[in-house]
Design a protein around this motif. Structure first.
Motif, PDB file in Angstrom:
ATOM      1  N   SER A 112       0.826  -1.209   0.000  1.00 25.33           N
ATOM      2  CA  SER A 112       0.000   0.000   0.000  1.00 25.33           C
ATOM      3  C   SER A 112       0.859   1.256   0.000  1.00 25.33           C
ATOM      4  O   SER A 112       0.665   2.163  -0.813  1.00 25.33           O
ATOM      5  CB  SER A 112      -0.920   0.013   1.226  1.00 25.33           C
ATOM      6  OG  SER A 112      -1.826  -1.067   1.171  1.00 25.33           O
ATOM      7  N   ILE A 113       1.808   1.320   0.925  1.00 28.77           N
ATOM      8  CA  ILE A 113       2.642   2.528   1.041  1.00 28.77           C
ATOM      9  C   ILE A 113       3.414   2.762  -0.253  1.00 28.77           C
ATOM     10  O   ILE A 113       3.447   3.878  -0.772  1.00 28.77           O
ATOM     11  CB  ILE A 113       3.605   2.404   2.247  1.00 28.77           C
ATOM     12  CG1 ILE A 113       2.807   2.461   3.558  1.00 28.77           C
ATOM     13  CG2 ILE A 113       4.659   3.514   2.209  1.00 28.77           C
ATOM     14  CD1 ILE A 113       3.620   2.117   4.795  1.00 28.77           C
ATOM     15  N   ALA A 114       3.999   1.707  -0.794  1.00 33.36           N
ATOM     16  CA  ALA A 114       4.795   1.851  -2.023  1.00 33.36           C
ATOM     17  C   ALA A 114       3.930   2.286  -3.199  1.00 33.36           C
ATOM     18  O   ALA A 114       4.451   2.713  -4.225  1.00 33.36           O
ATOM     19  CB  ALA A 114       5.506   0.543  -2.339  1.00 33.36           C
ATOM     20  N   SER A 115       2.594   2.199  -3.034  1.00 31.26           N
ATOM     21  CA  SER A 115       1.724   2.652  -4.120  1.00 31.26           C
ATOM     22  C   SER A 115       0.923   3.898  -3.706  1.00 31.26           C
ATOM     23  O   SER A 115      -0.101   4.201  -4.292  1.00 31.26           O
ATOM     24  CB  SER A 115       0.815   1.519  -4.594  1.00 31.26           C
ATOM     25  OG  SER A 115       0.042   1.036  -3.547  1.00 31.26           O
ATOM     26  N   GLY A 116       1.407   4.599  -2.682  1.00 29.91           N
ATOM     27  CA  GLY A 116       0.854   5.917  -2.359  1.00 29.91           C
ATOM     28  C   GLY A 116      -0.314   5.933  -1.395  1.00 29.91           C
ATOM     29  O   GLY A 116      -0.957   6.961  -1.212  1.00 29.91           O
ATOM     30  N   ASP A 319      -3.795  -1.655  -5.325  1.00 30.06           N
ATOM     31  CA  ASP A 319      -3.410  -0.495  -6.133  1.00 30.06           C
ATOM     32  C   ASP A 319      -4.571   0.497  -6.264  1.00 30.06           C
ATOM     33  O   ASP A 319      -5.529   0.263  -6.993  1.00 30.06           O
ATOM     34  CB  ASP A 319      -2.971  -1.007  -7.511  1.00 30.06           C
ATOM     35  CG  ASP A 319      -2.473   0.095  -8.426  1.00 30.06           C
ATOM     36  OD1 ASP A 319      -2.793   1.278  -8.180  1.00 30.06           O
ATOM     37  OD2 ASP A 319      -1.770  -0.237  -9.393  1.00 30.06           O
ATOM     38  N   MET A 320      -4.472   1.612  -5.553  1.00 34.14           N
ATOM     39  CA  MET A 320      -5.560   2.596  -5.575  1.00 34.14           C
ATOM     40  C   MET A 320      -5.532   3.480  -6.827  1.00 34.14           C
ATOM     41  O   MET A 320      -6.537   4.104  -7.161  1.00 34.14           O
ATOM     42  CB  MET A 320      -5.520   3.452  -4.311  1.00 34.14           C
ATOM     43  CG  MET A 320      -6.085   2.752  -3.089  1.00 34.14           C
ATOM     44  SD  MET A 320      -7.891   2.532  -3.143  1.00 34.14           S
ATOM     45  CE  MET A 320      -8.441   4.221  -2.915  1.00 34.14           C
ATOM     46  N   PHE A 321      -4.401   3.562  -7.522  1.00 34.13           N
ATOM     47  CA  PHE A 321      -4.398   4.312  -8.784  1.00 34.13           C
ATOM     48  C   PHE A 321      -5.252   3.571  -9.814  1.00 34.13           C
ATOM     49  O   PHE A 321      -6.046   4.167 -10.539  1.00 34.13           O
ATOM     50  CB  PHE A 321      -2.966   4.538  -9.289  1.00 34.13           C
ATOM     51  CG  PHE A 321      -2.287   5.671  -8.572  1.00 34.13           C
ATOM     52  CD1 PHE A 321      -2.504   6.978  -8.968  1.00 34.13           C
ATOM     53  CD2 PHE A 321      -1.477   5.431  -7.475  1.00 34.13           C
ATOM     54  CE1 PHE A 321      -1.908   8.035  -8.291  1.00 34.13           C
ATOM     55  CE2 PHE A 321      -0.877   6.478  -6.788  1.00 34.13           C
ATOM     56  CZ  PHE A 321      -1.092   7.782  -7.202  1.00 34.13           C
TER      57      PHE A 321
END
Ligand SMILES: [Zn+2]
Length: 447
Positions: A112-116, A319-321
């Motif tokens: 999560s963190i690595a994907s913002g 991945d929230m993007f």
């Protein structure tokens, strides 16, 4: 700490090219044009970080997931929800221990963190010593940890909820606990009432450390109303699950419903009246073939819609993007109208509304007085050139891999694509070997 010279996206409509942000302890204390900020704060005693050419956004909020389920990523796909849950997921989950909850959640937090993503609302099973909360604390991530409540373990579930609030609610300013009746079809009416009474009692006692919200899977399945009727022999007026929950007395503005695919007019009217929130999970809803939430209609009715990935066993990433892009796209062909769910609204759902839906008042924007959860993106990439509209890029073109640096609660936890204190390869190895062990076991049990 001063971040200077970047493009600061404060929220869904305000952004400053060549801006700067000042962070003190865990709060944002100032934001503005770089020259103004440097005049006001440029003296000694600040850590100045040059972010020229980078984009600064509020941390993204994943408002519905089950991060421990990274262990089950890709284990069972392309199955009907009922078969997927009953034949695959639940038998596997029966084998999991507290250290598995923690290990899976650590991997989920890192991903999560690595994907913002700086804040997750994650519901799962609970062990007092090792669980999703202990995992987030080890990684330094913010989260609302929902304690799953089921009729098959009514008393145990309520005890877990109470224990988790006592131990973890407010811990390090990062963790909040939520009540999580799993769904209307797995929680009987009496347990709904008891869990809500307990939540109100705990909120009275521990509410100064943050809201204790309630979140549940609602209207995910087109059969839900019938299932609840048959299983618990109850009356569901107007085929409305929300009316049924209203009659049980368990609704409030602290209620966050996840999914909301099958909501009728009565449901929407009840949600409006109680200011019930919605977490929209377009990727998991599509993958499980469940349908799609009518977000334009819900938004027109004033319902606050935030975004979630759902668990990594039904998505299959955090991945929230990707979720932002799907959320923007999913209703356009159905409505035959590309104007619905525009990019800046989707960005608002992933930040400001995520915070509001989890009961935060000063989170989800880059603004003085707000909590310093901040993501820095590297836009010096072919797929992000040129830039006309920053929100268009954030939703339609940017990828999770464009995340460069992440600040949570005023601390840099991920910098220039690396974690400070965590060996991610060691955690990946542990997940790999433990999940293969569990896979052997579950095959034995099933055969
Ligand atoms: Zn879920």
């Amino acid at each position: 700490m001063i971040l200077k010279g970047g493009w600061i996206v404060q929220d869904y409509r305000r952004n400053i090219r060549d801006g700067a942000v000042v962070i003190e302890d865990n709060k944002i204390i100032d934001v503005g044009y770089t020259d103004e900020i440097m005049r006001r704060h440029g003296g000694a005693g600040h850590d100045i970080i040059d972010i020229k050419g980078k984009i600064v956004i509020p941390g993204i909020i994943n408002s519905h997931t089950h991060i421990s389920m990274t262990l089950l990523r890709g284990y069972a796909d392309d199955l009907l929800l009922k078969d997927w849950l009953e034949k695959y997921i639940w038998p596997y989950e029966k084998l999991l221990t507290g250290s598995d909850f923690e290990l899976g959640a650590m991997l989920g937090a890192i991903e999560s963190i690595a994907s913002g993503v700086t804040n997750v609302c994650s519901m799962y099973h609970y062990d007092r010593d090792r669980n999703e909360a202990t995992a987030l604390l080890k990684v330094g991530m913010r989260g609302t940890i929902g304690i799953a409540i089921f009729t098959w373990d009514a008393e145990g579930s309520l005890n877990n909820f109470k224990d988790a609030v006592k131990r973890f609610h407010g811990y390090n300013g990062l963790i909040r606990i939520a009540s999580c009746p799993h769904a209307p079809y797995t929680v009987d009416p009496d347990l709904w009432i008891k869990s809500e009474e307990l939540r109100r009692e705990l909120l009275e006692k521990y509410g100064d450390k943050g809201r204790i919200i309630v979140t549940s899977h609602i209207a995910e399945d087109w059969n839900e109303v019938e299932m609840v009727r048959k299983r618990f022999n109850v009356d569901i007026p107007s085929d409305s699950i929300l009316r049924y929950l209203e009659n049980l007395g368990v609704l409030s503005s602290d209620f966050l419903a996840a999914h909301g695919i099958y909501l009728n007019e009565v449901d929407i009217e009840v949600m409006k009246r109680y200011d019930v929130k919605l977490a929209h999970n377009p990727v998991a809803n599509m993958k499980l073939g469940m349908g799609y939430a009518d977000t334009p209609k819900l938004i027109d009715n004033g319902i606050k819609v935030s975004l979630g990935t759902d668990g990594p066993a039904s998505n299959n990433t955090l991945d929230m993007f990707e979720t932002m892009k799907f959320a923007a796209l999913i209703n356009k062909p159905i409505k035959r109208d590309p104007r619905v769910t525009p990019a800046n609204l989707i960005f608002r759902m992933a930040t400001e509304y995520g915070a509001l839906n989890l009961g935060y008042t000063s989170l989800g924007k880059i603004e003085p007085g707000y909590i310093a959860d901040i993501v820095i993106l590297d836009f010096n990439k072919p797929h992000l050139t040129p830039i006309y509209d920053i929100y268009s890029h954030l939703v339609y073109a940017c990828k999770a891999s464009d995340v460069d640096t992440v600040i949570i609660n005023g601390k840099i936890v991920y910098e220039s694509k690396a974690f400070h204190d965590i060996d991610i390869y060691e955690i990946m190895d542990r997940v790999e070997s433990r999940s293969m062990e569990l896979y052997e076991k579950v095959r034995e049990v099933n055969s």
